[in-house]
Design a protein around this motif. Sequence first.
Motif, PDB file in Angstrom:
ATOM      1  N   ARG A 139       0.822  -1.213   0.000  1.00  0.00           N
ATOM      2  CA  ARG A 139       0.000   0.000   0.000  1.00  0.00           C
ATOM      3  C   ARG A 139       0.853   1.258   0.000  1.00  0.00           C
ATOM      4  NH1 ARG A 139      -1.671   3.330   3.782  1.00  0.00           N
ATOM      5  NH2 ARG A 139      -0.820   2.105   5.488  1.00  0.00           N
ATOM      6  N   LYS A 140       1.885   1.268   0.849  1.00  0.00           N
ATOM      7  CA  LYS A 140       2.734   2.458   0.970  1.00  0.00           C
ATOM      8  C   LYS A 140       3.903   2.383  -0.017  1.00  0.00           C
ATOM      9  CE  LYS A 140       4.045   4.000   4.954  1.00  0.00           C
ATOM     10  NZ  LYS A 140       4.544   4.084   6.327  1.00  0.00           N
ATOM     11  N   PRO A 141       4.288   3.529  -0.583  1.00  0.00           N
ATOM     12  CA  PRO A 141       5.445   3.532  -1.480  1.00  0.00           C
ATOM     13  C   PRO A 141       6.752   3.348  -0.709  1.00  0.00           C
ATOM     14  CG  PRO A 141       4.682   5.767  -1.115  1.00  0.00           C
ATOM     15  CD  PRO A 141       3.703   4.859  -0.425  1.00  0.00           C
ATOM     16  N   ALA A 142       7.773   2.946  -1.413  1.00  0.00           N
ATOM     17  CA  ALA A 142       9.106   2.848  -0.823  1.00  0.00           C
ATOM     18  C   ALA A 142       9.624   4.237  -0.508  1.00  0.00           C
ATOM     19  CB  ALA A 142      10.064   2.131  -1.765  1.00  0.00           C
ATOM     20  N   LEU A 143       9.407   5.168  -1.439  1.00  0.00           N
ATOM     21  CA  LEU A 143       9.843   6.547  -1.213  1.00  0.00           C
ATOM     22  C   LEU A 143       9.031   7.508  -2.036  1.00  0.00           C
ATOM     23  CD1 LEU A 143      11.701   7.949  -3.682  1.00  0.00           C
ATOM     24  CD2 LEU A 143      13.365   6.331  -2.876  1.00  0.00           C
ATOM     25  N   THR A 144       9.046   8.749  -1.601  1.00  0.00           N
ATOM     26  CA  THR A 144       8.479   9.861  -2.355  1.00  0.00           C
ATOM     27  C   THR A 144       9.536  10.958  -2.389  1.00  0.00           C
ATOM     28  OG1 THR A 144       7.478  10.876  -0.403  1.00  0.00           O
ATOM     29  CG2 THR A 144       6.095   9.354  -1.684  1.00  0.00           C
ATOM     30  N   ALA A 145       9.521  11.750  -3.442  1.00  0.00           N
ATOM     31  CA  ALA A 145      10.519  12.816  -3.575  1.00  0.00           C
ATOM     32  C   ALA A 145      10.035  13.864  -4.568  1.00  0.00           C
ATOM     33  CB  ALA A 145      11.854  12.233  -4.056  1.00  0.00           C
ATOM     34  N   VAL A 146      10.657  15.028  -4.490  1.00  0.00           N
ATOM     35  CA  VAL A 146      10.521  16.054  -5.520  1.00  0.00           C
ATOM     36  C   VAL A 146      11.908  16.161  -6.152  1.00  0.00           C
ATOM     37  CG1 VAL A 146      10.052  18.472  -6.034  1.00  0.00           C
ATOM     38  CG2 VAL A 146       8.694  17.275  -4.295  1.00  0.00           C
ATOM     39  N   TRP A 147      11.984  15.793  -7.422  1.00  0.00           N
ATOM     40  CA  TRP A 147      13.252  15.692  -8.132  1.00  0.00           C
ATOM     41  C   TRP A 147      13.337  16.807  -9.168  1.00  0.00           C
ATOM     42  CZ3 TRP A 147      14.621  10.913 -11.629  1.00  0.00           C
ATOM     43  CH2 TRP A 147      15.973  10.955 -11.976  1.00  0.00           C
ATOM     44  N   GLU A 148      14.389  17.607  -9.067  1.00  0.00           N
ATOM     45  CA  GLU A 148      14.588  18.706 -10.007  1.00  0.00           C
ATOM     46  C   GLU A 148      15.666  18.342 -11.019  1.00  0.00           C
ATOM     47  OE1 GLU A 148      15.354  22.139  -7.568  1.00  0.00           O
ATOM     48  OE2 GLU A 148      13.213  22.455  -7.260  1.00  0.00           O
ATOM     49  N   THR A 149      15.375  18.646 -12.273  1.00  0.00           N
ATOM     50  CA  THR A 149      16.327  18.393 -13.352  1.00  0.00           C
ATOM     51  C   THR A 149      16.399  19.619 -14.259  1.00  0.00           C
ATOM     52  OG1 THR A 149      14.686  17.429 -14.851  1.00  0.00           O
ATOM     53  CG2 THR A 149      15.790  15.916 -13.334  1.00  0.00           C
ATOM     54  N   ILE A 150      17.448  19.664 -15.044  1.00  0.00           N
ATOM     55  CA  ILE A 150      17.613  20.724 -16.037  1.00  0.00           C
ATOM     56  C   ILE A 150      17.713  20.073 -17.411  1.00  0.00           C
ATOM     57  CG2 ILE A 150      19.118  22.565 -16.904  1.00  0.00           C
ATOM     58  CD1 ILE A 150      20.105  22.948 -14.004  1.00  0.00           C
ATOM     59  N   VAL A 151      16.901  20.561 -18.322  1.00  0.00           N
ATOM     60  CA  VAL A 151      16.964  20.151 -19.715  1.00  0.00           C
ATOM     61  C   VAL A 151      17.736  21.239 -20.443  1.00  0.00           C
ATOM     62  CG1 VAL A 151      15.611  19.738 -21.809  1.00  0.00           C
ATOM     63  CG2 VAL A 151      14.747  18.964 -19.574  1.00  0.00           C
ATOM     64  N   GLN A 152      18.852  20.872 -21.048  1.00  0.00           N
ATOM     65  CA  GLN A 152      19.604  21.844 -21.849  1.00  0.00           C
ATOM     66  C   GLN A 152      19.274  21.632 -23.313  1.00  0.00           C
ATOM     67  OE1 GLN A 152      23.798  21.569 -20.513  1.00  0.00           O
ATOM     68  NE2 GLN A 152      23.422  23.649 -19.789  1.00  0.00           N
ATOM     69  N   PHE A 153      19.242  22.745 -24.044  1.00  0.00           N
ATOM     70  CA  PHE A 153      18.927  22.699 -25.460  1.00  0.00           C
ATOM     71  C   PHE A 153      19.580  23.894 -26.142  1.00  0.00           C
ATOM     72  CE2 PHE A 153      15.611  24.854 -23.122  1.00  0.00           C
ATOM     73  CZ  PHE A 153      15.432  26.031 -23.820  1.00  0.00           C
ATOM     74  N   ASP A 154      19.676  23.837 -27.446  1.00  0.00           N
ATOM     75  CA  ASP A 154      20.220  24.954 -28.219  1.00  0.00           C
ATOM     76  C   ASP A 154      19.238  26.120 -28.113  1.00  0.00           C
ATOM     77  OD1 ASP A 154      20.804  26.760 -30.420  1.00  0.00           O
ATOM     78  OD2 ASP A 154      21.982  25.137 -31.302  1.00  0.00           O
TER      79      ASP A 154
END
Length: 162
Positions: A139-154
């Motif tokens: 029922r319960k998740p192993a973990l929860t998180a807020v994950w920030e990423t950066i997408v680089q592009f031209d």
Amino acid sequence: MTREIALAEVEGLVGTEIGVSDWILVNQTMIDTFATATDDHQFIHVDPERAAAESPFGGTIAHGFLTLSLLSTMNYKALPKIREQTMGINYGFEKVRFMSPVKCGARIRGRFKLSSARFRGAGMLMTAYEVSIEIEGERKPALTAVWETIVQFDPKDRPVHD
């Protein structure tokens, strides 16, 4: 197969679940390999007999950081590829909570909800995902998180906003 989207589509996906990974089996070999890599050989992870006798889990459990590290492979397999992306950067986590242990032999998978996306500078898109790692049959998740990423592009590929 993971779908591909345009950079201009990302902001419209904010607030939606945009990916669920396949199940991953967490076995003792994986746990032992992680223990060796991190020099964390606590019995609860690497000694099945002792863990069965002395822990409430009936056997070994995965390291919390092993579970967290599997988000990388879950991400690659579950999230859409952004056509214009030249590189992705792991920016970090706002919040990580280890909710339930992952027992050896369990299968886990990741769920990704895009919670924000904002352009930064000429060639970067900051994204944040609310992620959870589910344990099959639990029922319960192993973990929860807020994950920030950066997408680089031209910069020439940056969408024009009205």
